[in-house]
Write an enzyme that holds these catalytic residues in place. Structure first.
Site, PDB file in Angstrom:
ATOM      1  N   CYS A   1      26.564  19.417 -10.782  1.00  0.00           N
ATOM      2  CA  CYS A   1      25.307  19.125  -9.387  1.00  0.00           C
ATOM      3  C   CYS A   1      24.645  18.360 -10.022  1.00  0.00           C
ATOM      4  O   CYS A   1      24.030  17.385  -8.944  1.00  0.00           O
ATOM      5  CB  CYS A   1      25.082  20.357  -9.426  1.00  0.00           C
TER       6      CYS A   1
ATOM      7  N   GLU B   1      24.366  23.438  -4.465  1.00  0.00           N
ATOM      8  CA  GLU B   1      24.004  22.067  -4.830  1.00  0.00           C
ATOM      9  C   GLU B   1      25.452  20.999  -3.492  1.00  0.00           C
ATOM     10  O   GLU B   1      24.605  21.290  -3.006  1.00  0.00           O
ATOM     11  CB  GLU B   1      23.822  21.417  -5.621  1.00  0.00           C
TER      12      GLU B   1
ATOM     13  N   HIS C   1      29.616  24.665  -6.168  1.00  0.00           N
ATOM     14  CA  HIS C   1      28.367  25.403  -6.260  1.00  0.00           C
ATOM     15  C   HIS C   1      27.738  24.833  -5.210  1.00  0.00           C
ATOM     16  O   HIS C   1      27.222  24.225  -4.252  1.00  0.00           O
ATOM     17  CB  HIS C   1      27.368  24.254  -7.162  1.00  0.00           C
TER      18      HIS C   1
ATOM     19  N   CYS D   1      23.219  23.035 -12.558  1.00  0.00           N
ATOM     20  CA  CYS D   1      24.730  22.127 -14.254  1.00  0.00           C
ATOM     21  C   CYS D   1      24.090  21.318 -14.179  1.00  0.00           C
ATOM     22  O   CYS D   1      24.408  20.054 -13.019  1.00  0.00           O
ATOM     23  CB  CYS D   1      25.648  23.160 -13.675  1.00  0.00           C
TER      24      CYS D   1
HETATM   25  C1  AOF Z   1      24.424  25.551 -10.428  1.00  0.00           C
HETATM   26  N1  AOF Z   1      24.631  26.126  -8.943  1.00  0.00           N
HETATM   27  O1  AOF Z   1      26.105  26.928  -7.611  1.00  0.00           O
HETATM   28  C2  AOF Z   1      26.180  28.290 -10.257  1.00  0.00           C
HETATM   29  C3  AOF Z   1      26.334  27.263 -11.125  1.00  0.00           C
HETATM   30  O2  AOF Z   1      32.862  27.423 -14.371  1.00  0.00           O
HETATM   31  P1  AOF Z   1      32.433  26.744 -13.322  1.00  0.00           P
HETATM   32  O3  AOF Z   1      31.985  25.074 -12.991  1.00  0.00           O
HETATM   33  O4  AOF Z   1      32.146  27.415 -11.763  1.00  0.00           O
HETATM   34  O5  AOF Z   1      30.540  26.869 -13.846  1.00  0.00           O
HETATM   35  C4  AOF Z   1      29.933  27.869 -14.094  1.00  0.00           C
HETATM   36  C5  AOF Z   1      28.523  27.744 -14.470  1.00  0.00           C
HETATM   37  O6  AOF Z   1      27.528  26.954 -13.808  1.00  0.00           O
HETATM   38  C6  AOF Z   1      27.745  29.573 -14.371  1.00  0.00           C
HETATM   39  O7  AOF Z   1      27.504  30.051 -15.736  1.00  0.00           O
HETATM   40  C7  AOF Z   1      26.572  28.453 -14.541  1.00  0.00           C
HETATM   41  O8  AOF Z   1      25.522  27.360 -15.837  1.00  0.00           O
HETATM   42  C8  AOF Z   1      26.539  27.417 -13.889  1.00  0.00           C
HETATM   43  N2  AOF Z   1      26.658  28.575 -12.687  1.00  0.00           N
HETATM   44  N3  AOF Z   1      25.392  26.022 -10.986  1.00  0.00           N
HETATM   45  O9  AOF Z   1      23.850  24.230 -10.551  1.00  0.00           O
HETATM   46  C9  AOF Z   1      25.456  27.009  -8.716  1.00  0.00           C
HETATM   47  N4  AOF Z   1      27.147  28.935  -9.575  1.00  0.00           N
HETATM   48 ZN    ZN Z   2      26.699  23.623 -10.365  1.00  0.00          ZN
END
Ligand code: AOF
Ligand code: ZN
Length: 349
Positions: free
Chosen positions: A89, A56, A54, A80
């Site tokens: 994160c 962060e 992600h 997240c």
């Molecule tokens: C963040 N930073 O850059 C993103 C977030 O399946 P995963 O692990 O990729 O998680 C997907 C979920 O994570 C997505 O539905 C959203 O809630 C979050 N995405 N969160 O802090 C990020 N791409």
């Molecule tokens: Zn995240």
């Protein structure tokens, strides 16, 4: 304790960075992050691709130095707090000693939705936001639609001449828009949707390419340390091209056939078109079998086919429906229109 000054320009920088992930993050969120010391960005990151770190985490992993107590981390979606394809994160933010987080929107994913903010606050981090919420929500409208409504964001795009015609009487193509309007469509519509959708009738009448042309990214918006690579990445984004073709009548010589083309055909038409299906797949096409409901696709089956990752297909979050009138009509009468854009021919044409 004096809180550091919050500057909305840094949130817009997050969105710029996040846009580098377009077309690569599948059905996930577009997220960018910047670490700011005083008035200066000292590190940047973004969610590069489906399943990758992600934003962060990418930022903090690319910045080995100490994070100072007055540094502020901006991110356009709430961090997240769940273990998904990658670790939470919130863990890395806490572990690395980030003390101030500014976010742009609450994450609509029910595994997060507010709990990321609470986790950070419980660890003594000051959390500020939503900053520039309208821009951030608009930017991730596709991701939110998938998470909240289980379907992509739907934009309908139509072009009409001054007499309200969308095609010639015999159904053949009528050139309506100017070069400037076409350029705007490519830069502002085709560049901001994961896929372009047409009915097979449009393939017969227009034989379109359905790709994205005209746009170039300017040098001054490149992220720190990621220059050439990121510029090429952004400039190379191509939306998926989706043809709704229940009976699999598309000519194998159509210009749209190739990589990143999806043809939705009726589930019960697969076996009777096995040879053609093979030819299309050899040309790079993905065939999605979708159930029929009467004379059109079952909407629920269509949405789940499009948004659900499967193999090396990671799903999409937004579609631009470009035609023709039967397809627009089907979307409109089913109530599947989030936004409608009509381009009217300039007075001189
Ligand atoms: C963040 N930073 O850059 C993103 C977030 O399946 P995963 O692990 O990729 O998680 C997907 C979920 O994570 C997505 O539905 C959203 O809630 C979050 N995405 N969160 O802090 C990020 N791409
Ligand atoms: Zn995240």
């Amino acid at each position: 304790m004096m809180l550091p000054v919050i500057n909305p320009a840094f949130m817009h920088r997050c969105l710029d960075l996040a846009s580098l992930g377009r077309g690569r993050v599948g059905n996930g969120a577009l997220v960018g992050a910047v670490l700011v010391r005083g008035e200066t960005v000292i590190a940047e990151g973004y969610h590069r691709a489906y399943g990758d770190a992600h934003a962060e985490r990418m930022l903090l992993e690319s910045y080995p130095d100490e994070v100072k107590p007055d540094d502020v981390l901006y991110v356009n979606v709430e961090p997240c707090c769940h273990q998904g394809m990658t670790p939470a994160c919130t863990n890395i933010l806490i572990d690395r000693g980030v003390k101030h987080v500014v976010y742009g929107m609450v994450d609509p994913d029910t595994r997060v939705s507010g709990k990321g903010i609470e986790t950070l606050q419980a660890a003594g981090i000051t959390v500020t936001g939503p900053l520039e919420r309208a821009s951030c929500e608009r930017f991730n409208k596709g991701f939110s639609s998938v998470r909240v409504k289980d379907r992509p964001w739907i934009t309908i795009k139509m072009a009409k001449d001054r007499a309200n015609r969308v095609s010639n009487e015999d159904g053949t193509q009528l050139k309506i828009t100017s070069k400037e309007q076409d350029s705007w469509s490519h830069n502002c519509l085709r560049s901001t949707h994961d896929a372009i959708v047409v009915g097979v009738g449009t393939i017969f009448s227009d034989n379109p390419l359905l790709n994205r042309r005209f746009e170039q990214m300017s040098e001054n918006r490149l992220p720190l340390g990621l220059n050439e690579d990121s510029k090429n990445q952004k400039n190379s984004f191509q939306p998926y091209k989706i043809v709704l073709d229940p009976r699999c009548t598309i000519p194998v010589s159509a210009r749209v056939i190739g990589d990143r083309t999806i043809i939705c055909i009726a589930a019960d038409a697969m076996s009777s078109n096995a040879e053609k299906a093979h030819t299309l797949e050899s040309a790079g096409v993905r065939l999605f079998p979708i159930r029929l409901a009467g004379d059109h696709f079952d909407w629920g089956d269509l949405w789940s086919g499009l948004i659900t990752p499967k193999g090396d297909y990671h799903g999409i979050t937004s579609i631009l429906v470009e035609g023709g009138s039967k397809t627009w009509q089907a979307f409109a009468s089913a109530g599947f229109v989030d936004e409608e854009i009509t381009l009217t021919a300039p007075a001189s044409s």
